[in-house]
Write an enzyme that holds these catalytic residues in place. Structure first.
Site, mmCIF file in Angstrom:
data_model
loop_
_atom_site.group_PDB
_atom_site.id
_atom_site.type_symbol
_atom_site.label_atom_id
_atom_site.label_comp_id
_atom_site.label_asym_id
_atom_site.label_seq_id
_atom_site.Cartn_x
_atom_site.Cartn_y
_atom_site.Cartn_z
ATOM 1 N N GLY A 101 0.819 -1.214 0.000
ATOM 2 C CA GLY A 101 0.000 0.000 0.000
ATOM 3 C C GLY A 101 0.849 1.259 0.000
ATOM 4 N N ASP A 102 1.982 1.209 0.712
ATOM 5 C CA ASP A 102 2.899 2.354 0.726
ATOM 6 C C ASP A 102 3.473 2.580 -0.670
ATOM 7 O OD1 ASP A 102 2.449 2.194 3.475
ATOM 8 O OD2 ASP A 102 4.312 1.096 3.844
ATOM 9 N N ALA A 103 3.787 1.474 -1.350
ATOM 10 C CA ALA A 103 4.337 1.565 -2.708
ATOM 11 C C ALA A 103 3.304 2.140 -3.673
ATOM 12 C CB ALA A 103 4.804 0.193 -3.180
#
Length: 340
Positions: free
Chosen positions: A292-294
């Protein structure tokens, strides 16, 4: 050095290890969840960090959700395009984070705490799932005046990305950036980050929401928001939840809900769109921690480059697919360029 993208979050060192379902059960932890623990509280879960250090296969990885996103955006944009704010201790852990950011091309504007250790996060991996246990440490002591000291970087920025985990630390700092963004018509992107944020930090979230021009969340966080804010729709109806957020917003807002391998749902005043996730052979999936961060990193890179919404979302999905083929919240060592 100024940069177009400013990111605010909680810098942490990840202790990442594969564990069993029994290990999660031992500490009453859930898959795909995130919780906070406090070293001063005597919480039994603090023992997890020592236990992980005893495991030879444990990997120490530069983490903190928004910091992962900052490095992801820099992977796409190149060096000198991303500034990251957060608070760390004066120790070997923060030196490691600083080095990782430098290698990634991120400018670290750390507020350094002399007497408190750098925060850490146990990323407990079970198959393709992960459970996060975080001791914020020094990250919990970020103060808005650190932004004041570097306000030239804020003024020079073209857009902002806020990790929702920072709502547990300094809502005042987020509001300070939000007010600047609003007054200067700059995009202000907020990620909900975890299901506990809408539940436990509802007031802080409600205070910050009016400044956000873009919301990013996954399906679990959307469900938690629906329940916490008592929306009159099913908590599994992502489109309806997003429509309510857009309708209730005092500013023009775009809501982006990711849903694992299911299509990404995007709602704005212009209507609803869905973006299918390109399939990836399961044999190529190494680690979904930080996916999700990516996604947020690729998306923010797209916005920073002036790409349209559709392309920016595609860039997010592309970078997430690259990240889950690596260990931890990281990206290929050999630079791969985005192409549609």
């Amino acid at each position: 050095m100024t940069a177009p993208l400013v990111v605010l979050g909680n810098p942490l060192l990840d202790f990442q290890a594969d564990v069993t379902a029994e290990y999660l059960a031992k500490y009453s932890l859930k898959e795909n969840d995130a919780i906070l623990v406090d070293a001063k509280s005597g919480d039994a879960k603090m023992a997890i960090f020592d236990e992980l250090l005893q495991m030879p296969e444990t990997k120490l990885v530069a983490g903190g959700a928004a910091q992962n996103t900052a490095r992801g955006a820099a992977y796409v944009l190149g060096a000198g395009q991303v500034v990251y704010f957060g608070s760390v201790g004066k120790d070997k852990f923060s030196e490691r984070l600083l080095n990782e950011n430098e290698k990634a091309g991120v400018k670290s504007m750390y507020q350094v705490q002399n007497d408190i250790g750098t925060g850490k996060c146990a990323a407990l991996i079970t198959g393709h799932n992960r459970s996060l246990v975080t001791d914020l440490g020094a990250a919990n002591f970020f103060t808005p005046d650190h932004l004041d000291k570097h306000w030239d970087l804020v003024e020079a920025a073209k857009l902002f990305y806020i990790g929702g985990f920072h709502l547990t630390v300094s809502p005042d700092a987020i509001v300070k950036l939000g007010q600047h963004a609003k007054e200067n018509s700059k995009p202000f992107v907020l990620n909900f980050s975890a299901p506990f944020i809408p539940h436990v930090f509802k007031d802080a979230l409600a205070r910050v929401l009016p400044y956000a021009t873009v919301i990013i969340a996954n399906e679990s966080e959307a469900e938690a928001f629906c329940d916490a804010f008592q929306l009159d729709c099913a908590n599994t109806d992502l489109e309806a939840i997003a429509q309510r957020i857009v309708k209730d917003s005092p500013v023009e807002k775009t809501v982006i809900f990711t849903h694992g391998v299911e299509p990404t749902v995007v709602v704005s005043s212009k209507g609803t769109s869905t973006y299918p996730v390109k399939p990836l052979d399961s044999s190529k999936i190494v680690d979904t921690n930080g996916a999700g961060d990516a996604f947020a990193g690729g998306f923010m890179a797209g916005l920073t480059k002036g790409e349209d919404l559709e392309t920016s979302i595609d860039m997010g999905q592309w970078l997430a697919a690259l990240s889950i083929q690596e260990v931890g919240p990281s990206y290929p060592s050999e630079k791969i360029s985005y192409s549609k």
